[in-house]
Design an enzyme around this catalytic site. Structure first.
Site, PDB file in Angstrom:
ATOM      1  N   LYS A  68       0.865  -1.242  -0.073  1.00 51.85           N
ATOM      2  CA  LYS A  68       0.131  -0.062   0.044  1.00 51.85           C
ATOM      3  C   LYS A  68       0.978   1.164  -0.092  1.00 51.85           C
ATOM      4  CE  LYS A  68      -2.367   1.715   3.356  1.00 51.85           C
ATOM      5  NZ  LYS A  68      -3.778   2.134   4.452  1.00 51.85           N
TER       6      LYS A  68
ATOM      7  N   ARG B  23     -10.752  -1.563   6.743  1.00 56.72           N
ATOM      8  CA  ARG B  23      -9.720  -2.493   7.320  1.00 56.72           C
ATOM      9  C   ARG B  23      -9.444  -1.979   8.728  1.00 56.72           C
ATOM     10  NH1 ARG B  23      -5.041   0.150   8.800  1.00 56.72           N
ATOM     11  NH2 ARG B  23      -3.585  -0.096   7.232  1.00 56.72           N
TER      12      ARG B  23
ATOM     13  N   ASN C 134     -14.609  14.849  21.726  1.00 60.30           N
ATOM     14  CA  ASN C 134     -13.447  14.891  20.593  1.00 60.30           C
ATOM     15  C   ASN C 134     -12.917  16.438  20.833  1.00 60.30           C
ATOM     16  OD1 ASN C 134     -12.294  14.235  18.132  1.00 60.30           O
ATOM     17  ND2 ASN C 134     -13.272  15.850  17.173  1.00 60.30           N
TER      18      ASN C 134
ATOM     19  N   LYS D  91       3.073   9.979  18.317  1.00 57.22           N
ATOM     20  CA  LYS D  91       1.644   9.840  18.782  1.00 57.22           C
ATOM     21  C   LYS D  91       1.314   9.314  19.931  1.00 57.22           C
ATOM     22  CE  LYS D  91      -0.377  10.480  14.107  1.00 57.22           C
ATOM     23  NZ  LYS D  91      -1.192   9.600  13.127  1.00 57.22           N
TER      24      LYS D  91
HETATM   25  P1  NAD Z   1      -9.202  13.006  10.549  1.00 54.68           P
HETATM   26  O1  NAD Z   1      -8.128  14.124  10.148  1.00 54.68           O
HETATM   27  O2  NAD Z   1     -10.291  13.097  10.128  1.00 54.68           O
HETATM   28  O3  NAD Z   1      -9.515  13.259  12.196  1.00 54.68           O
HETATM   29  C1  NAD Z   1      -8.492  13.560  13.128  1.00 54.68           C
HETATM   30  C2  NAD Z   1      -9.186  13.299  14.750  1.00 54.68           C
HETATM   31  O4  NAD Z   1      -8.316  13.557  15.709  1.00 54.68           O
HETATM   32  C3  NAD Z   1     -10.406  14.243  14.906  1.00 54.68           C
HETATM   33  O5  NAD Z   1     -11.357  13.501  15.631  1.00 54.68           O
HETATM   34  C4  NAD Z   1      -9.659  15.370  15.521  1.00 54.68           C
HETATM   35  O6  NAD Z   1     -10.372  16.181  16.433  1.00 54.68           O
HETATM   36  C5  NAD Z   1      -8.478  14.859  16.433  1.00 54.68           C
HETATM   37  N1  NAD Z   1      -7.586  15.506  16.772  1.00 54.68           N
HETATM   38  C6  NAD Z   1      -6.830  16.173  15.886  1.00 54.68           C
HETATM   39  N2  NAD Z   1      -5.731  16.978  16.905  1.00 54.68           N
HETATM   40  C7  NAD Z   1      -5.889  16.625  18.098  1.00 54.68           C
HETATM   41  C8  NAD Z   1      -5.113  16.638  19.314  1.00 54.68           C
HETATM   42  N3  NAD Z   1      -4.171  17.470  19.260  1.00 54.68           N
HETATM   43  N4  NAD Z   1      -5.693  15.993  20.495  1.00 54.68           N
HETATM   44  C9  NAD Z   1      -6.807  15.254  20.351  1.00 54.68           C
HETATM   45  N5  NAD Z   1      -7.410  14.812  19.132  1.00 54.68           N
HETATM   46  C10 NAD Z   1      -7.001  15.525  18.025  1.00 54.68           C
HETATM   47  O7  NAD Z   1      -8.202  11.811  10.881  1.00 54.68           O
HETATM   48  P2  NAD Z   1      -8.919  10.490  10.730  1.00 54.68           P
HETATM   49  O8  NAD Z   1      -8.746   9.764   9.223  1.00 54.68           O
HETATM   50  O9  NAD Z   1     -10.190  10.010  11.410  1.00 54.68           O
HETATM   51  O10 NAD Z   1      -7.680   9.485  11.269  1.00 54.68           O
HETATM   52  C11 NAD Z   1      -7.401   9.603  12.896  1.00 54.68           C
HETATM   53  C12 NAD Z   1      -6.256   8.949  13.188  1.00 54.68           C
HETATM   54  O11 NAD Z   1      -6.221   7.580  12.843  1.00 54.68           O
HETATM   55  C13 NAD Z   1      -4.999   9.284  12.718  1.00 54.68           C
HETATM   56  O12 NAD Z   1      -4.149   9.619  13.581  1.00 54.68           O
HETATM   57  C14 NAD Z   1      -4.638   8.678  11.686  1.00 54.68           C
HETATM   58  O13 NAD Z   1      -3.115   8.325  11.364  1.00 54.68           O
HETATM   59  C15 NAD Z   1      -4.954   7.161  12.408  1.00 54.68           C
HETATM   60  N6  NAD Z   1      -5.171   5.938  11.456  1.00 54.68           N
HETATM   61  C16 NAD Z   1      -5.056   4.687  11.968  1.00 54.68           C
HETATM   62  C17 NAD Z   1      -4.938   3.752  11.250  1.00 54.68           C
HETATM   63  C18 NAD Z   1      -4.621   2.292  11.785  1.00 54.68           C
HETATM   64  O14 NAD Z   1      -4.754   1.405  11.177  1.00 54.68           O
HETATM   65  N7  NAD Z   1      -4.592   2.100  13.299  1.00 54.68           N
HETATM   66  C19 NAD Z   1      -5.796   3.827   9.976  1.00 54.68           C
HETATM   67  C20 NAD Z   1      -6.220   4.957   9.462  1.00 54.68           C
HETATM   68  C21 NAD Z   1      -5.781   6.305  10.360  1.00 54.68           C
END
Ligand code: NAD
Length: 321
Positions: free
Chosen positions: A67, A110, A159, A226
């Site tokens: 990916k 996923r 949030n 993070k």
């Molecule tokens: P998004 O940009 O749509 O949403 C971000 C979220 O984080 C929102 O709820 C926002 O309010 C919050 N946020 C932003 N800054 C913050 C802070 N300083 N403190 C607390 N909350 C904060 O992103 P998304 O696509 O929903 O992804 C969310 C997270 O999940 C990202 O960190 C992304 O990298 C991670 N992610 C993980 C996986 C996995 O497989 N584990 C897969 C996809 C995304």
């Protein structure tokens, strides 16, 4: 060679397919039949983007590929999601390119399937309140998948940006569930299952706020630096993950490991529970924590299913190599 568009992925693959694909590949990883290659992730010094590759090979599922993609923070203003990715599948017998599959929707399903698999295997059967920490793009997928695993009666949510909560509330309403925006401490006091899916760099949920018996799926932490929860909470929980190597380096346990609060040997791959080699939750009072870091094999697993279904339904574009 097949081309499977984002639109086609949405048409052919649902939550049940994603759940099965992810559960199977986690099981294969724990048996040593599937492994992820080292992840590459770079700040490219352009458009504030993070770009990289996640790849691996599942001998059991015959999925080989990569990916490629990342995070473009300015995309929202362009009407695009910030995460952008494409999955390349190769024929493991010849190395030829087999399919190009849109990866955005698949990443969301996923990732939701991953926490959902953890809830299925680790949450108390009588869990009634679901706590959502985060309300971004992924959170909506997480919520829809989670409610299929237990008979939840209510969703409580917090949030960092409160203005994003109504959108998640609308998903709960669509699912017929009451939704309440609460402070984090109250969320911990009420929730039986918690999903954190944010881009936070500091602990959002503290050890003392979490009830005995809670299952928490930490899904946001997928990069060094993070963090979503108190390392003391990680230390107090029985910890499971998709992949131990990622968990301790880029996942939620990186902080508890660095602080010397837990040992790598205390972290169990969830595949061991899926395969029946670990009992999972041992009591109703135990706090279980799943560190879902997101592995390339999950992407390859759902992309393989999407490519097969799209081909069978005549929805894939076939291109000569
Ligand atoms: P998004 O940009 O749509 O949403 C971000 C979220 O984080 C929102 O709820 C926002 O309010 C919050 N946020 C932003 N800054 C913050 C802070 N300083 N403190 C607390 N909350 C904060 O992103 P998304 O696509 O929903 O992804 C969310 C997270 O999940 C990202 O960190 C992304 O990298 C991670 N992610 C993980 C996986 C996995 O497989 N584990 C897969 C996809 C995304």
């Amino acid at each position: 060679m097949l081309i499977v568009s984002e639109q086609t992925c949405q048409e052919v693959i649902g939550r049940a397919d994603a759940f099965t694909a992810v559960e199977n590949v986690f099981g294969a990883m724990a048996k040593g039949d599937a492994y992820n290659f080292p992840v590459i992730r770079e700040a490219i010094g352009y458009a504030d983007a993070l770009y990289g590759f996640k790849s691996g090979f599942d001998k059991a599922g015959k999925a080989l590929g990569v990916k490629s993609g990342g995070y473009w923070p300015g995309n929202m203003d362009k009407g695009l999601t910030n995460h952008q990715s494409t999955i390349f599948l190769f024929d493991p017998d010849t190395g030829q390119l087999a399919a190009l599959v849109g990866g955005n929707y698949l990443t969301a399903v996923r990732t939701a399937a991953s926490s959902s698999v953890s809830i299925a295997h680790l949450a108390r059967k009588d869990s009634k309140v679901l706590g959502m920490v985060g309300a971004g793009h992924q959170a909506q997928f997480q919520l829809r998948a989670a409610v299929e695993q237990r008979d939840f009666e209510k969703v409580v949510a917090w949030n960092f940006h409160p203005d994003m909560l109504p959108k998640l509330g609308a998903v709960a309403a669509d699912l017929g569930l009451p939704f309440e925006a609460v402070e984090r401490e109250q969320l911990g006091a009420e929730a039986d299952v918690i999903i954190s899916i944010t881009s936070a760099h500091d602990a959002l949920m503290m050890r003392d706020w979490i009830k005995p018996g809670t299952h928490i799926a930490c899904m946001g932490t997928d990069t060094k630096g993070k963090q979503e929860v108190d390392p003391a909470l990680v230390a107090a929980a029985t910890v499971f993950t998709d992949e131990v190597a990622q968990s301790i380096s880029i996942g939620e346990t990186q902080h508890a490991i660095a602080a010397g609060l837990i040992a790598e040997s205390a972290i169990t791959p969830i595949g061991a529970v899926i395969n029946g080699d670990h009992p999972g939750r041992r009591s109703d009072d135990e706090i279980t924590l799943f560190d879902g870091t997101g592995v390339g094999l999950q992407d390859l697993a759902v992309a393989s299913v999407a490519a097969k279904l799209a081909e069978a339904q005549g929805k894939a574009q076939v291109v000569a190599l």
